[in-house]
Design a protein around this motif. Structure first.
Motif, PDB file in Angstrom:
ATOM      1  N   GLY A   1       0.848  -1.217  -0.064  1.00 51.51           N
ATOM      2  CA  GLY A   1      -0.067  -0.160   0.006  1.00 51.51           C
ATOM      3  C   GLY A   1       0.694   1.146  -0.012  1.00 51.51           C
ATOM      4  N   PHE A   2       1.924   1.376   1.149  1.00 50.32           N
ATOM      5  CA  PHE A   2       2.487   2.658   1.062  1.00 50.32           C
ATOM      6  C   PHE A   2       3.406   2.666  -0.150  1.00 50.32           C
ATOM      7  CE2 PHE A   2       1.900   2.264   5.768  1.00 50.32           C
ATOM      8  CZ  PHE A   2       1.183   3.350   5.751  1.00 50.32           C
ATOM      9  N   GLY A   3       4.254   1.564  -0.570  1.00 55.62           N
ATOM     10  CA  GLY A   3       4.955   1.680  -1.823  1.00 55.62           C
ATOM     11  C   GLY A   3       4.183   1.986  -2.969  1.00 55.62           C
ATOM     12  N   MET A   4       3.067   1.606  -3.295  1.00 57.33           N
ATOM     13  CA  MET A   4       2.112   2.054  -4.554  1.00 57.33           C
ATOM     14  C   MET A   4       1.802   3.444  -4.513  1.00 57.33           C
ATOM     15  SD  MET A   4      -0.394  -1.368  -5.668  1.00 57.33           S
ATOM     16  CE  MET A   4      -1.148  -1.173  -4.101  1.00 57.33           C
ATOM     17  N   ALA A   5       1.500   3.860  -3.359  1.00 56.42           N
ATOM     18  CA  ALA A   5       1.367   5.266  -2.955  1.00 56.42           C
ATOM     19  C   ALA A   5       2.400   6.157  -3.467  1.00 56.42           C
ATOM     20  CB  ALA A   5       0.875   5.747  -1.517  1.00 56.42           C
ATOM     21  N   ILE A   6       3.620   5.926  -2.990  1.00 54.32           N
ATOM     22  CA  ILE A   6       4.964   6.683  -3.626  1.00 54.32           C
ATOM     23  C   ILE A   6       5.062   6.735  -4.912  1.00 54.32           C
ATOM     24  CG2 ILE A   6       7.496   6.652  -3.251  1.00 54.32           C
ATOM     25  CD1 ILE A   6       7.078   5.690  -0.528  1.00 54.32           C
ATOM     26  N   VAL A   7       4.949   5.272  -5.717  1.00 57.65           N
ATOM     27  CA  VAL A   7       5.103   5.227  -7.059  1.00 57.65           C
ATOM     28  C   VAL A   7       3.903   5.833  -7.724  1.00 57.65           C
ATOM     29  CG1 VAL A   7       4.947   3.447  -8.938  1.00 57.65           C
ATOM     30  CG2 VAL A   7       6.195   3.011  -6.871  1.00 57.65           C
ATOM     31  N   MET A   8       2.902   6.086  -7.274  1.00 56.14           N
ATOM     32  CA  MET A   8       1.636   6.676  -7.977  1.00 56.14           C
ATOM     33  C   MET A   8       1.882   8.229  -7.988  1.00 56.14           C
ATOM     34  SD  MET A   8      -1.011   6.003  -9.793  1.00 56.14           S
ATOM     35  CE  MET A   8      -1.076   4.280  -9.188  1.00 56.14           C
ATOM     36  N   VAL A   9       2.476   8.841  -7.036  1.00 61.34           N
ATOM     37  CA  VAL A   9       2.650  10.110  -6.980  1.00 61.34           C
ATOM     38  C   VAL A   9       3.840  10.475  -7.815  1.00 61.34           C
ATOM     39  CG1 VAL A   9       3.658  12.145  -5.486  1.00 61.34           C
ATOM     40  CG2 VAL A   9       1.909  10.559  -4.628  1.00 61.34           C
ATOM     41  N   LEU A  10       4.884   9.684  -8.045  1.00 56.49           N
ATOM     42  CA  LEU A  10       5.922   9.904  -9.019  1.00 56.49           C
ATOM     43  C   LEU A  10       5.504   9.957 -10.435  1.00 56.49           C
ATOM     44  CD1 LEU A  10       8.728   7.623  -7.550  1.00 56.49           C
ATOM     45  CD2 LEU A  10       8.634  10.131  -7.379  1.00 56.49           C
ATOM     46  N   MET A  11       4.364   9.188 -10.688  1.00 52.41           N
ATOM     47  CA  MET A  11       4.025   8.944 -11.984  1.00 52.41           C
ATOM     48  C   MET A  11       3.258  10.532 -12.551  1.00 52.41           C
ATOM     49  SD  MET A  11       1.697   5.529 -12.531  1.00 52.41           S
ATOM     50  CE  MET A  11       2.479   3.946 -12.053  1.00 52.41           C
ATOM     51  N   GLY A  12       2.911  11.346 -11.487  1.00 55.40           N
ATOM     52  CA  GLY A  12       2.627  12.624 -11.568  1.00 55.40           C
ATOM     53  C   GLY A  12       3.617  13.683 -12.123  1.00 55.40           C
ATOM     54  N   PHE A  13       5.131  13.223 -11.921  1.00 55.71           N
ATOM     55  CA  PHE A  13       6.049  13.865 -12.258  1.00 55.71           C
ATOM     56  C   PHE A  13       6.649  13.415 -13.446  1.00 55.71           C
ATOM     57  CE2 PHE A  13       5.608  14.553  -7.597  1.00 55.71           C
ATOM     58  CZ  PHE A  13       5.816  15.757  -7.459  1.00 55.71           C
ATOM     59  N   ALA A  14       6.351  12.422 -14.287  1.00 61.07           N
ATOM     60  CA  ALA A  14       6.844  11.891 -15.325  1.00 61.07           C
ATOM     61  C   ALA A  14       6.949  12.950 -16.471  1.00 61.07           C
ATOM     62  CB  ALA A  14       6.058  10.564 -15.839  1.00 61.07           C
ATOM     63  N   THR A  15       8.055  12.899 -17.215  1.00 61.37           N
ATOM     64  CA  THR A  15       8.103  13.969 -18.373  1.00 61.37           C
ATOM     65  C   THR A  15       8.491  13.192 -19.715  1.00 61.37           C
ATOM     66  OG1 THR A  15      10.626  13.968 -17.705  1.00 61.37           O
ATOM     67  CG2 THR A  15       9.190  15.238 -16.656  1.00 61.37           C
ATOM     68  N   ALA A  16       8.424  11.692 -19.657  1.00 60.58           N
ATOM     69  CA  ALA A  16       8.549  11.083 -20.940  1.00 60.58           C
ATOM     70  C   ALA A  16       7.652   9.727 -20.667  1.00 60.58           C
ATOM     71  CB  ALA A  16       9.950  10.995 -21.186  1.00 60.58           C
ATOM     72  N   PRO A  17       7.146   9.348 -21.916  1.00 61.94           N
ATOM     73  CA  PRO A  17       6.499   7.866 -21.909  1.00 61.94           C
ATOM     74  C   PRO A  17       7.231   6.820 -21.253  1.00 61.94           C
ATOM     75  CG  PRO A  17       6.449   8.794 -23.842  1.00 61.94           C
ATOM     76  CD  PRO A  17       7.502   9.751 -23.257  1.00 61.94           C
ATOM     77  N   TRP A  18       8.398   6.871 -21.389  1.00 62.94           N
ATOM     78  CA  TRP A  18       9.370   5.521 -20.759  1.00 62.94           C
ATOM     79  C   TRP A  18       9.451   5.864 -19.211  1.00 62.94           C
ATOM     80  CZ3 TRP A  18      13.626   6.201 -17.713  1.00 62.94           C
ATOM     81  CH2 TRP A  18      14.417   7.355 -17.873  1.00 62.94           C
ATOM     82  N   HIS A  19       9.051   7.053 -18.864  1.00 60.72           N
ATOM     83  CA  HIS A  19       9.111   7.122 -17.286  1.00 60.72           C
ATOM     84  C   HIS A  19       8.095   6.528 -16.725  1.00 60.72           C
ATOM     85  CE1 HIS A  19      11.673  11.283 -17.583  1.00 60.72           C
ATOM     86  NE2 HIS A  19      12.126  10.163 -17.720  1.00 60.72           N
ATOM     87  N   LEU A  20       6.581   6.718 -17.296  1.00 65.27           N
ATOM     88  CA  LEU A  20       5.499   6.194 -16.923  1.00 65.27           C
ATOM     89  C   LEU A  20       5.381   4.597 -17.338  1.00 65.27           C
ATOM     90  CD1 LEU A  20       2.968   7.497 -15.810  1.00 65.27           C
ATOM     91  CD2 LEU A  20       2.096   7.488 -18.376  1.00 65.27           C
ATOM     92  N   LEU A  21       6.262   4.131 -18.045  1.00 68.33           N
ATOM     93  CA  LEU A  21       6.373   2.738 -18.338  1.00 68.33           C
ATOM     94  C   LEU A  21       7.301   2.004 -17.405  1.00 68.33           C
ATOM     95  CD1 LEU A  21       5.995   0.155 -20.456  1.00 68.33           C
ATOM     96  CD2 LEU A  21       8.165   0.735 -21.293  1.00 68.33           C
ATOM     97  N   ALA A  22       8.387   2.800 -16.848  1.00 66.75           N
ATOM     98  CA  ALA A  22       9.247   2.222 -15.898  1.00 66.75           C
ATOM     99  C   ALA A  22       8.581   2.317 -14.392  1.00 66.75           C
ATOM    100  CB  ALA A  22      10.703   2.910 -15.633  1.00 66.75           C
ATOM    101  N   LEU A  23       7.753   3.134 -14.192  1.00 61.70           N
ATOM    102  CA  LEU A  23       6.814   3.180 -12.891  1.00 61.70           C
ATOM    103  C   LEU A  23       5.749   2.440 -12.856  1.00 61.70           C
ATOM    104  CD1 LEU A  23       7.067   7.366 -12.512  1.00 61.70           C
ATOM    105  CD2 LEU A  23       8.068   5.597 -11.216  1.00 61.70           C
ATOM    106  N   ARG A  24       5.115   1.952 -14.059  1.00 66.37           N
ATOM    107  CA  ARG A  24       4.070   1.073 -14.011  1.00 66.37           C
ATOM    108  C   ARG A  24       4.698  -0.156 -13.906  1.00 66.37           C
ATOM    109  NH1 ARG A  24      -1.651   0.963 -14.095  1.00 66.37           N
ATOM    110  NH2 ARG A  24      -1.605  -0.712 -15.591  1.00 66.37           N
ATOM    111  N   MET A  25       5.831  -0.671 -14.192  1.00 66.20           N
ATOM    112  CA  MET A  25       6.495  -1.750 -14.075  1.00 66.20           C
ATOM    113  C   MET A  25       6.804  -1.919 -12.638  1.00 66.20           C
ATOM    114  SD  MET A  25       9.026  -2.354 -17.348  1.00 66.20           S
ATOM    115  CE  MET A  25       9.475  -3.951 -16.823  1.00 66.20           C
ATOM    116  N   LEU A  26       7.208  -0.865 -12.252  1.00 72.07           N
ATOM    117  CA  LEU A  26       7.766  -0.962 -10.416  1.00 72.07           C
ATOM    118  C   LEU A  26       6.474  -1.214  -9.698  1.00 72.07           C
ATOM    119  CD1 LEU A  26       9.680  -0.555  -8.162  1.00 72.07           C
ATOM    120  CD2 LEU A  26       9.432   1.913  -8.585  1.00 72.07           C
ATOM    121  N   ASN A  27       5.067  -0.443 -10.188  1.00 75.02           N
ATOM    122  CA  ASN A  27       3.971  -0.614  -9.583  1.00 75.02           C
ATOM    123  C   ASN A  27       3.572  -2.217  -9.315  1.00 75.02           C
ATOM    124  OD1 ASN A  27       1.713   0.938  -8.326  1.00 75.02           O
ATOM    125  ND2 ASN A  27       0.482  -0.290  -9.580  1.00 75.02           N
ATOM    126  N   GLY A  28       3.867  -2.949 -10.548  1.00 70.73           N
ATOM    127  CA  GLY A  28       3.664  -4.107 -10.558  1.00 70.73           C
ATOM    128  C   GLY A  28       4.443  -5.041  -9.617  1.00 70.73           C
TER     129      GLY A  28
END
Length: 402
Positions: free
Chosen positions: A84-111
């Motif tokens: 729960g806490f880990g996904m909360a941090i990752v989700m907030v970081l997705m809001g700071f993504a500046t390139a598609p690969w940032h979002l891809l990497a964070l979605r992988m980390l979320n999984g």
């Protein structure tokens, strides 16, 4: 109030918040790629959106058994809070993504770090009396289903009001809230010393040990087939609604309504079918629900209006409420004490694999059969799964009794 009821109530709310948070981004993912991350080509946006959507399921499929093993060693609540806490941090970081690969990497980390729902299922199953297991699994499912229904709706409204990036921050806050509530109010009786003294085995060895239990391979296969069949036609349903509706007026509303009506009936029926399974047995509810869901998929191919499609989708959701919760009840029933988390971890991997393969195979087959053909194929697959499961579960049960 009995402790197991408190845990169930809190985790149902937590499951709602997690699933609502996780599905909030669905309505605007492609728009986020276009307007905030700089993609302009429609085909390129589609490719990135597909990979970003699937990335979470791929890594979840690989890592869920590992978290299940650690859960049996360190406790379910710890894994619940980790996720729960880990996904909360990752989700907030997705809001700071500046390139598609940032979002891809964070979605992988979320999984990789996901697993709130499997941990909640394991914790509830470990603290609930066995004669109330069906009701507990159905209630927990209804919370997650409600979040899945309302998440895209809330996300769409908030995106119109605040823009895309703030939704990730709001989602992270919801995940953090669910974890904090669970931290304070959920209690687990777990003897870490005793668990540490048990012989530790690898994930692969644990899988082999569990697959010797005759019911479990059947149940994991059923989970995969359910998700595979249900998600195969899912990406094309908005286009099917457009075809039936005939105009673009209120098209988004009708497409969203068709997508949510199944979840609404699922949410209502899951606790009722869970309570019934405590009385007559989860195997019967599972088999009837498999047959009913298969039958309700087929007439969707012959719908002549959006109203007819809505009716069939609503009835489909009634039967869906008796599928995954009863599988979870049967897994708990047939898993030795101390290995529940591993069993649910492997089941979560089977679910993720179905979530991942269903849309891919469905999209590939749609060129040959159309979405109407996918409804028929998916319905036939669930009916065949029912026939196979009837024989397989009875054979395993007879062998066990012998």
């Amino acid at each position: 109030m009995q402790r197991w009821k408190v845990n169930l109530a809190v985790l149902m709310i937590g499951n709602f918040l997690v699933m609502a948070g996780m599905t909030m981004i669905i309505p605007f993912l492609s728009l986020y790629l276009q307007q905030d991350l700089g993609l302009t080509d429609e085909h390129q946006i589609g490719i990135w959106a597909g990979f970003i959507f699937a990335a979470n399921f791929i890594t979840a499929f690989l890592f869920q058994p590992i978290w299940g093993k650690l859960s049996d060693k360190y406790g379910r609540k710890m894994m619940l809070l980790r996720s729960g806490f880990g996904m909360a941090i990752v989700m907030v970081l997705m809001g700071f993504a500046t390139a598609p690969w940032h979002l891809l990497a964070l979605r992988m980390l979320n999984g990789v770090i996901s697993g709130f729902t499997p941990a909640a299922i394991t914790l509830v199953s470990a603290t609930t009396p066995k004669d109330r297991m069906g009701f507990a699994m159905g209630t927990l499912q209804s919370g997650g289903t409600a979040g899945t229904i309302l998440g895209p709706f809330i996300g769409g409204l908030l995106a119109d009001s605040f823009g895309f990036r703030p939704i990730f921050y709001i989602t992270g806050a919801l995940l953090f809230l669910a974890s904090a509530i669970s931290w304070v109010m959920v209690h687990e009786s777990f003897d870490r010393t005793a668990a540490a003294m048990k012989r530790q085995v690898s994930v692969f060895k644990g899988f082999k040990d569990l697959m010797v239990i005759r019911q479990l391979p059947v149940l994991l296969t059923i989970t995969f087939l359910i998700q595979f069949a249900m998600l195969s036609p899912m990406p094309l349903i908005p286009l099917y609604v457009q075809k039936l509706h005939g105009t673009t007026e209120n098209l988004a509303f009708y497409a969203g309504f068709v997508g949510s009506v199944t979840g609404i009936s699922n949410m209502v029926c899951a606790p009722l079918l869970g309570r019934l399974s405590d009385r007559i047995g989860p195997s019967r509810i599972l088999l009837v629900s498999l047959a009913g869901a298969g039958i309700m998929l087929i007439p969707q191919a012959f719908a002549e209006s959006v109203g007819q499609l809505l009716a069939f989708r609503f009835l489909l959701g009634c039967f869906l409420g008796g599928l995954i919760p009863t599988v979870n009840s049967l897994i708990r029933k047939n898993t030795p004490d101390g290995m529940e988390s591993r069993s649910f971890g492997f089941n979560s991997s089977a679910l993720s694999l179905g979530n991942m393969m269903g849309p891919i195979v469905g999209g590939a087959l749609s060129g040959f059969f159309g979405i109407e053909g996918l409804f028929i194929l998916s319905g036939a697959l669930l009916i065949m799964t029912c026939v196979w499961a009837t024989g397989a579960l009875r054979a395993r049960q007879s062998s066990k009794q012998a």
